[in-house]
Design a protein around this motif. Structure first.
Motif, PDB file in Angstrom:
ATOM      1  N   HIS A   1      57.810  36.682  18.830  1.00 57.65           N
ATOM      2  CA  HIS A   1      56.699  35.789  18.866  1.00 57.65           C
ATOM      3  C   HIS A   1      55.712  36.043  19.826  1.00 57.65           C
ATOM      4  N   ALA A   2      56.066  36.715  21.202  1.00 57.45           N
ATOM      5  CA  ALA A   2      55.139  37.083  22.256  1.00 57.45           C
ATOM      6  C   ALA A   2      54.557  38.455  21.454  1.00 57.45           C
ATOM      7  N   ARG A   3      55.147  39.145  20.963  1.00 59.52           N
ATOM      8  CA  ARG A   3      54.209  40.183  20.194  1.00 59.52           C
ATOM      9  C   ARG A   3      53.218  39.591  19.194  1.00 59.52           C
ATOM     10  N   MET A   4      53.495  38.875  18.492  1.00 58.69           N
ATOM     11  CA  MET A   4      52.591  38.142  17.624  1.00 58.69           C
ATOM     12  C   MET A   4      51.691  37.459  18.095  1.00 58.69           C
ATOM     13  N   ALA A   5      51.973  36.808  19.314  1.00 62.14           N
ATOM     14  CA  ALA A   5      50.925  36.130  20.156  1.00 62.14           C
ATOM     15  C   ALA A   5      49.912  36.883  20.603  1.00 62.14           C
ATOM     16  N   ILE A   6      50.342  38.171  21.163  1.00 58.29           N
ATOM     17  CA  ILE A   6      49.624  38.885  21.957  1.00 58.29           C
ATOM     18  C   ILE A   6      48.512  39.413  20.486  1.00 58.29           C
ATOM     19  N   GLN A   7      48.869  39.923  19.393  1.00 62.19           N
ATOM     20  CA  GLN A   7      48.223  40.430  18.368  1.00 62.19           C
ATOM     21  C   GLN A   7      47.241  39.369  18.146  1.00 62.19           C
ATOM     22  N   GLU A   8      47.439  38.037  18.077  1.00 59.47           N
ATOM     23  CA  GLU A   8      46.489  36.890  17.596  1.00 59.47           C
ATOM     24  C   GLU A   8      45.393  36.952  18.839  1.00 59.47           C
ATOM     25  N   LEU A   9      46.060  36.858  19.974  1.00 59.78           N
ATOM     26  CA  LEU A   9      45.117  36.474  20.970  1.00 59.78           C
ATOM     27  C   LEU A   9      44.122  37.655  21.425  1.00 59.78           C
ATOM     28  N   THR A  10      44.579  38.707  21.278  1.00 58.03           N
ATOM     29  CA  THR A  10      43.470  39.980  21.181  1.00 58.03           C
ATOM     30  C   THR A  10      42.574  40.026  20.120  1.00 58.03           C
ATOM     31  N   GLU A  11      42.969  39.251  19.177  1.00 57.04           N
ATOM     32  CA  GLU A  11      41.937  39.182  17.873  1.00 57.04           C
ATOM     33  C   GLU A  11      40.803  38.014  18.370  1.00 57.04           C
ATOM     34  N   GLU A  12      41.583  36.953  18.883  1.00 56.50           N
ATOM     35  CA  GLU A  12      40.539  35.810  19.168  1.00 56.50           C
ATOM     36  C   GLU A  12      39.630  35.956  20.520  1.00 56.50           C
ATOM     37  N   LYS A  13      40.158  36.689  21.358  1.00 59.99           N
ATOM     38  CA  LYS A  13      39.428  36.994  22.858  1.00 59.99           C
ATOM     39  C   LYS A  13      39.420  38.555  22.865  1.00 59.99           C
ATOM     40  N   PRO A  14      38.291  39.255  22.549  1.00 57.27           N
ATOM     41  CA  PRO A  14      38.325  40.698  22.703  1.00 57.27           C
ATOM     42  C   PRO A  14      38.476  41.180  24.288  1.00 57.27           C
ATOM     43  N   ASP A  15      38.306  40.246  25.212  1.00 55.96           N
ATOM     44  CA  ASP A  15      38.580  40.594  26.682  1.00 55.96           C
ATOM     45  C   ASP A  15      39.876  41.024  27.042  1.00 55.96           C
ATOM     46  N   TYR A  16      40.861  40.462  26.184  1.00 52.75           N
ATOM     47  CA  TYR A  16      42.352  40.655  26.247  1.00 52.75           C
ATOM     48  C   TYR A  16      42.588  41.980  26.015  1.00 52.75           C
ATOM     49  N   LYS A  17      41.798  42.620  25.159  1.00 53.43           N
ATOM     50  CA  LYS A  17      42.094  44.123  24.986  1.00 53.43           C
ATOM     51  C   LYS A  17      41.966  45.024  26.423  1.00 53.43           C
ATOM     52  N   ASP A  18      41.482  44.502  27.016  1.00 53.85           N
ATOM     53  CA  ASP A  18      41.300  45.205  28.586  1.00 53.85           C
ATOM     54  C   ASP A  18      42.670  45.383  29.540  1.00 53.85           C
ATOM     55  N   ILE A  19      43.463  44.461  28.872  1.00 52.08           N
ATOM     56  CA  ILE A  19      44.812  44.336  29.542  1.00 52.08           C
ATOM     57  C   ILE A  19      45.692  45.489  28.729  1.00 52.08           C
ATOM     58  N   SER A  20      46.379  46.284  29.460  1.00 47.81           N
ATOM     59  CA  SER A  20      47.407  47.309  28.995  1.00 47.81           C
ATOM     60  C   SER A  20      48.870  46.656  29.225  1.00 47.81           C
ATOM     61  N   ILE A  21      49.604  46.873  28.252  1.00 52.55           N
ATOM     62  CA  ILE A  21      51.226  46.195  28.450  1.00 52.55           C
ATOM     63  C   ILE A  21      52.154  47.506  28.346  1.00 52.55           C
ATOM     64  N   HIS A  22      52.902  47.486  29.469  1.00 55.38           N
ATOM     65  CA  HIS A  22      53.914  48.433  29.527  1.00 55.38           C
ATOM     66  C   HIS A  22      54.959  47.702  29.188  1.00 55.38           C
ATOM     67  N   TRP A  23      55.766  47.956  27.663  1.00 56.47           N
ATOM     68  CA  TRP A  23      56.898  47.464  27.433  1.00 56.47           C
ATOM     69  C   TRP A  23      58.195  48.106  27.912  1.00 56.47           C
ATOM     70  N   ILE A  24      59.196  47.408  28.298  1.00 61.03           N
ATOM     71  CA  ILE A  24      60.254  47.964  28.537  1.00 61.03           C
ATOM     72  C   ILE A  24      61.348  47.338  28.057  1.00 61.03           C
ATOM     73  N   GLU A  25      62.169  48.019  27.371  1.00 63.85           N
ATOM     74  CA  GLU A  25      63.336  47.540  26.419  1.00 63.85           C
ATOM     75  C   GLU A  25      64.612  47.420  27.413  1.00 63.85           C
ATOM     76  N   GLU A  26      64.964  46.168  27.795  1.00 59.77           N
ATOM     77  CA  GLU A  26      66.024  45.807  28.727  1.00 59.77           C
ATOM     78  C   GLU A  26      67.577  46.633  28.642  1.00 59.77           C
ATOM     79  N   ASN A  27      67.696  46.526  27.307  1.00 56.37           N
ATOM     80  CA  ASN A  27      69.028  47.389  27.194  1.00 56.37           C
ATOM     81  C   ASN A  27      68.966  48.701  27.215  1.00 56.37           C
ATOM     82  N   LYS A  28      67.894  49.433  26.926  1.00 56.57           N
ATOM     83  CA  LYS A  28      67.663  50.698  26.804  1.00 56.57           C
ATOM     84  C   LYS A  28      67.241  51.293  28.291  1.00 56.57           C
ATOM     85  N   ASN A  29      66.763  50.466  28.925  1.00 58.73           N
ATOM     86  CA  ASN A  29      65.919  50.962  30.157  1.00 58.73           C
ATOM     87  C   ASN A  29      66.487  49.821  31.281  1.00 58.73           C
TER      88      ASN A  29
END
Length: 93
Positions: free
Chosen positions: A17-45
């Protein structure tokens, strides 16, 4: 560009849901595209997650400051609102 560190788990519905929200929010507000997200998968890292203070995933951090930590039972709309708040705080800095 500012970077949020996002800790997640594969198969987690709140993380999805967070990933879906990020996709929607960046479409709604282009300024959010200026934010980079460093994803860390807890079990693998797990070693990469040790420096962060959290219990639930997803959790978002700006440096060591926790911007958002999901809570059991949150709806998609609640998650989206928290992600929006995390993005707004990030852009304000």
């Amino acid at each position: 560009m500012k970077t949020i560190t996002a800790i997640y788990l594969d198969g987690c519905p709140y993380c999805r849901h967070a990933r879906m929200a990020i996709q929607e929010l960046t479409e709604e507000k282009p300024d959010y595209k200026d934010i980079s997200i460093h994803w860390i998968e807890e079990n693998k890292n797990a070693a990469d997650c040790r420096n962060f203070d959290y219990y639930y995933a997803p959790s978002f951090f700006l440096g060591q400051e926790k911007l958002y930590e999901a809570q059991p039972g949150q709806s998609y709309e609640e998650i989206k609102a928290h992600v929006r708040d995390a993005f707004d705080k990030t852009l304000a800095r």
